[in-house]
Motif scaffolding. Structure first.
Motif, PDB file in Angstrom:
ATOM      1  N   CYS A   1       0.841  -1.194   0.000  1.00 20.97           N
ATOM      2  CA  CYS A   1       0.000   0.000   0.000  1.00 20.97           C
ATOM      3  C   CYS A   1       0.875   1.242   0.000  1.00 20.97           C
ATOM      4  O   CYS A   1       2.095   1.177   0.121  1.00 20.97           O
ATOM      5  CB  CYS A   1      -0.965  -0.009   1.191  1.00 20.97           C
ATOM      6  SG  CYS A   1      -0.137   0.120   2.772  1.00 20.97           S
TER       7      CYS A   1
ATOM      8  N   SER B   1       1.282   3.248   2.177  1.00 24.52           N
ATOM      9  CA  SER B   1       1.927   3.527   3.459  1.00 24.52           C
ATOM     10  C   SER B   1       3.418   3.263   3.394  1.00 24.52           C
ATOM     11  O   SER B   1       4.196   3.805   4.180  1.00 24.52           O
ATOM     12  CB  SER B   1       1.297   2.654   4.561  1.00 24.52           C
ATOM     13  OG  SER B   1      -0.076   2.922   4.663  1.00 24.52           O
TER      14      SER B   1
ATOM     15  N   HIS C   1      -7.335  15.600   2.332  1.00 22.65           N
ATOM     16  CA  HIS C   1      -6.389  14.556   2.764  1.00 22.65           C
ATOM     17  C   HIS C   1      -4.984  15.126   2.960  1.00 22.65           C
ATOM     18  O   HIS C   1      -4.315  14.815   3.968  1.00 22.65           O
ATOM     19  CB  HIS C   1      -6.356  13.433   1.744  1.00 22.65           C
ATOM     20  CG  HIS C   1      -7.643  12.642   1.677  1.00 22.65           C
ATOM     21  ND1 HIS C   1      -8.444  12.452   2.776  1.00 22.65           N
ATOM     22  CD2 HIS C   1      -8.247  11.979   0.636  1.00 22.65           C
ATOM     23  CE1 HIS C   1      -9.499  11.723   2.432  1.00 22.65           C
ATOM     24  NE2 HIS C   1      -9.400  11.428   1.134  1.00 22.65           N
TER      25      HIS C   1
ATOM     26  N   THR D   1      -0.095   4.633  11.822  1.00 22.54           N
ATOM     27  CA  THR D   1      -1.550   4.746  11.889  1.00 22.54           C
ATOM     28  C   THR D   1      -2.060   5.977  11.127  1.00 22.54           C
ATOM     29  O   THR D   1      -2.837   5.857  10.166  1.00 22.54           O
ATOM     30  CB  THR D   1      -2.017   4.835  13.355  1.00 22.54           C
ATOM     31  OG1 THR D   1      -1.541   3.696  14.063  1.00 22.54           O
ATOM     32  CG2 THR D   1      -3.538   4.897  13.428  1.00 22.54           C
ATOM     33  N   ILE D   2      -1.616   7.168  11.570  1.00 17.13           N
ATOM     34  CA  ILE D   2      -2.179   8.397  10.991  1.00 17.13           C
ATOM     35  C   ILE D   2      -1.800   8.546   9.525  1.00 17.13           C
ATOM     36  O   ILE D   2      -2.675   8.655   8.641  1.00 17.13           O
ATOM     37  CB  ILE D   2      -1.711   9.623  11.810  1.00 17.13           C
ATOM     38  CG1 ILE D   2      -2.224   9.520  13.250  1.00 17.13           C
ATOM     39  CG2 ILE D   2      -2.212  10.906  11.153  1.00 17.13           C
ATOM     40  CD1 ILE D   2      -1.728  10.640  14.159  1.00 17.13           C
TER      41      ILE D   2
ATOM     42  N   ASN E   1      -3.216   5.879   7.240  1.00 10.32           N
ATOM     43  CA  ASN E   1      -4.643   6.079   6.963  1.00 10.32           C
ATOM     44  C   ASN E   1      -4.861   7.182   5.912  1.00 10.32           C
ATOM     45  O   ASN E   1      -5.705   7.052   5.020  1.00 10.32           O
ATOM     46  CB  ASN E   1      -5.371   6.448   8.254  1.00 10.32           C
ATOM     47  CG  ASN E   1      -5.509   5.257   9.199  1.00 10.32           C
ATOM     48  OD1 ASN E   1      -5.433   4.101   8.759  1.00 10.32           O
ATOM     49  ND2 ASN E   1      -5.695   5.534  10.482  1.00 10.32           N
TER      50      ASN E   1
ATOM     51  N   GLN F   1      -3.832   5.837   2.685  1.00 11.03           N
ATOM     52  CA  GLN F   1      -4.812   4.863   2.198  1.00 11.03           C
ATOM     53  C   GLN F   1      -6.002   5.569   1.560  1.00 11.03           C
ATOM     54  O   GLN F   1      -6.531   5.134   0.526  1.00 11.03           O
ATOM     55  CB  GLN F   1      -5.276   3.973   3.354  1.00 11.03           C
ATOM     56  CG  GLN F   1      -6.212   2.850   2.934  1.00 11.03           C
ATOM     57  CD  GLN F   1      -5.561   1.888   1.969  1.00 11.03           C
ATOM     58  OE1 GLN F   1      -4.406   1.493   2.185  1.00 11.03           O
ATOM     59  NE2 GLN F   1      -6.266   1.499   0.918  1.00 11.03           N
ATOM     60  N   LYS F   2      -6.417   6.669   2.185  1.00 12.60           N
ATOM     61  CA  LYS F   2      -7.507   7.450   1.596  1.00 12.60           C
ATOM     62  C   LYS F   2      -7.095   8.044   0.247  1.00 12.60           C
ATOM     63  O   LYS F   2      -7.875   8.060  -0.706  1.00 12.60           O
ATOM     64  CB  LYS F   2      -7.925   8.565   2.558  1.00 12.60           C
ATOM     65  CG  LYS F   2      -8.589   8.050   3.836  1.00 12.60           C
ATOM     66  CD  LYS F   2      -8.918   9.203   4.768  1.00 12.60           C
ATOM     67  CE  LYS F   2      -9.569   8.692   6.054  1.00 12.60           C
ATOM     68  NZ  LYS F   2      -9.870   9.820   6.983  1.00 12.60           N
TER      69      LYS F   2
END
Length: 609
Positions: free
Chosen positions: A14, A16, A127, A218-219, A222, A225-226
């Protein structure tokens, strides 16, 4: 706490994994939005092309549509003209399908992508705003951690110096006890401060590590990912639009195929033979072909004498000089110096002259008559047309009148029903208000019926005079289609009478026809001189009028049906015979209107019907 290696492996597929490529991802998503804008512009230009193409096709179809005039009715008779009209109509429908393509491209792609562009720009901005906010927060935490670390380091150094100072003072015997105690308290205070700084640093370090872990695992993941989901949706939307781009064309293919099938079917319905027959039906005149050319024996005397059984009197039987013969009165003879007994050219030469002859304007009367026919100012009974064309015109007029009668009768029936409704329901209207209109329609119907009877009478008269079907089948096709070519134009002019009768106007675009051989009138001095000098011709036979003929112009003579006349000059191939009544009145009548009996010693027995 999660193992960083396991988390990194899980996030490898991903965005990330690119948490350290925040700026590059920002550039990539911006390029994706610009691609959507470029594709939207491409589809918009394609839609404009389709609209322009459809407009040009419609203009082309409209340009070649037949004009609303009498020529349109003539063209509709022929299969190739109908096929071309069908092609134009199908082409117009074909243009409509390109307009449908343009409309679908606009509604299904351009409008949707324009709205989607606004949404994706807003989402991307949100985002990246969250990402920048998280980045700023972690950077701020890092700065606070560094401050705690430096304070802990400074307090530790101060505690060490205070401890060393206390130990030095405690070992010095010259220092008072109070100074030593003060140094000891100062060292204890510095150690306490170092211990507090250490606790703060340890606590904040733990907090920063937790925040850093949350930030990178995490932040930021995310947020990325969006962004990844947004980018995948963008790509998916582009794919859907590209598929729609092809489907819009594919949806109109069945109708376009039907348009093309209609053009093909129209082309296959063209019937050359039927069109040729239509030419015959349109231009068939009903005139009789000229009689056979007689053999003239040059071994015998050329002077024509009256027989013992001749109907001529002694004065008519006298020998007349050839130069003074009244044959020159016939205006269709091109060379007025030729005598009527001058030998004829061979048939092939006559046909060649006949085929190559051009219309000529010899008199103002012919031009005036031709213009009147061109402008449609002919007589009401169409007597200026040949028999076959006259019959068609009369039949068409009768059909039009019957249609008008039927239309008025339907209107009368409707008004009668309305009057009955008014009688039964007075509140809906006054029955008497319908009576004037009913009276007007009734009078119009009676007038139209009288017109029908008048035209039916003329039609019956024409049909009685028309030759039988068996006679018509024996005629050559060249005479049935004489008005279809240049030959027919010349033939029609040779056939026309001095009063303008029996000439055919094929259509509204034909050039104005005029008499090739004008009838001598009082306004032509060269003919007046000849009339005064020439003497009476002898009779060469008799004739019986088959139909009545009214000769209005000079050079013609009116005859009644069944009337017996003397023939003084036979048909020279122009369709006219010169006759005399009671030894005084002379003139020309159409050869097809009389039955001619020539004397045996003059030309041999021949009959023209």
């Amino acid at each position: 706490m999660k193992n960083p290696d396991m988390v990194e492996e899980t996030m490898g597929k991903c965005w990330s994994a690119t948490k350290d490529q925040f700026d590059n991802l920002e550039k990539h998503t911006q390029w994706g939005i610009e691609f959507v804008e470029k594709y939207t512009k491409f589809v918009k230009e394609r839609s404009e092309i389709e609209t322009s193409y459809a407009k040009q096709i419609r203009n082309l179809s409209k340009k070649y549509q037949p004009k609303k005039n009498s020529r349109e009715d003539e063209e509709s008779k022929y299969s190739f003209c109908r096929a071309f009209l069908t092609t134009l109509n199908e082409l117009n429908d074909y243009a409509g399908q390109h307009e449908v393509i343009a409309e679908n491209l606009t509604s299904q792609i351009i409008t949707e992508l324009s709205r989607y562009l606004q949404d994706i720009k807003t989402e991307r901005k949100m985002h990246f705003h969250d990402g920048r906010k998280a980045q700023q927060h972690i950077e701020s935490s890092w700065k606070q951690l560094e401050a705690c670390k430096r304070r802990f380091e400074r307090d530790c150094k101060e505690a060490d110096r205070a401890q060393q100072y206390f130990e030095k003072m405690d070992a010095d015997i010259n220092v008072t006890k109070a100074d030593v105690e003060k140094a000891r308290q100062q060292a204890q205070m510095r150690h306490q401060m170092a211990s507090d700084s250490k606790g703060d640093y340890s606590s904040y370090l733990q907090k920063f590590n937790q925040e850093q872990n949350d930030h990178y695992y995490t932040i930021i993941p995310n947020i990325f990912q969006k962004l990844q989901d947004m980018e995948e949706k963008r790509i998916e939307r582009i794919g859907v639009c590209m598929k729609t781009f092809a489907d819009v064309d594919r949806q109109v293919l069945p109708i376009v195929g039907k348009c093309l099938d209609g053009m093909t079917k129209a082309a296959e319905c063209i019937e050359p033979k039927d069109d040729s027959k239509q030419v015959v039906e349109s231009y068939k005149s009903g005139f009789e072909p000229p009689g056979e050319v007689e053999f003239e024996d040059y071994g015998q005397a050329m002077k024509r004498t009256a027989s013992d059984t001749s109907l001529t009197n002694s004065k008519e039987g006298k020998e007349k000089p050839v130069s003074k013969t009244k044959g020159k009165l016939w205006p269709f003879i091109k060379n007025k110096n030729k005598s009527p007994n001058q030998h004829k050219e061979p048939l092939s030469h006559r046909l060649n002259d006949f085929m190559a002859s051009k219309p000529k304007m010899h008199c103002l009367r012919s031009l005036r008559r031709g213009l009147s026919l061109k402008l449609g100012s002919g007589p009401e009974d169409f007597s200026h047309l040949p028999p076959e064309q006259r019959r068609k015109k009369l039949q068409g007029k009768i059909d039009d009148l019957n249609k008008d009668i039927q239309k008025d009768m339907d209107q009368r029936d409707a008004l009668t029903k309305m009057k009955d409704v008014y009688v039964k329901n007075p509140q809906m209207g006054d029955p008497a208000s319908v009576d004037p209109r009913l009276l007007e329609i009734g009078q119009n119907i009676e007038k139209l019926q009288l017109e029908v009877q008048k035209f039916e009478g003329w039609l019956a008269e024409v049909e009685e005079r028309m030759p039988s079907k068996s006679d018509t089948q024996r005629r050559s096709g060249i005479f049935e289609t004489q008005n279809n070519t240049t030959v027919s134009n010349n033939c029609a002019q040779d056939r026309e009478s001095p009063d303008g009768s029996y000439t055919e106007e094929p259509n509204s675009e034909t050039q104005v026809k005029v008499n090739t051989h004008p009838v001598p009138t009082s306004s032509t001095p060269e003919f007046d001189d000849e009339f005064d000098d020439e003497e009476t011709l002898p009779t060469i036979g008799t004739c019986k009028a088959l139909y009545p003929f009214e000769g209005h112009n000079e050079g013609t003579i009116s005859v009644a049906e069944g009337e017996l006349l003397y023939v003084i000059e036979e048909d020279k191939g122009d369709g006219w015979t010169r006759v005399r009544r009671n030894g005084e009145e002379e003139g020309y009548v159409p050869t097809s209107y009389v039955e001619v009996f020539l004397e045996t010693n003059a030309k041999g027995a021949m009959t023209y019907i």
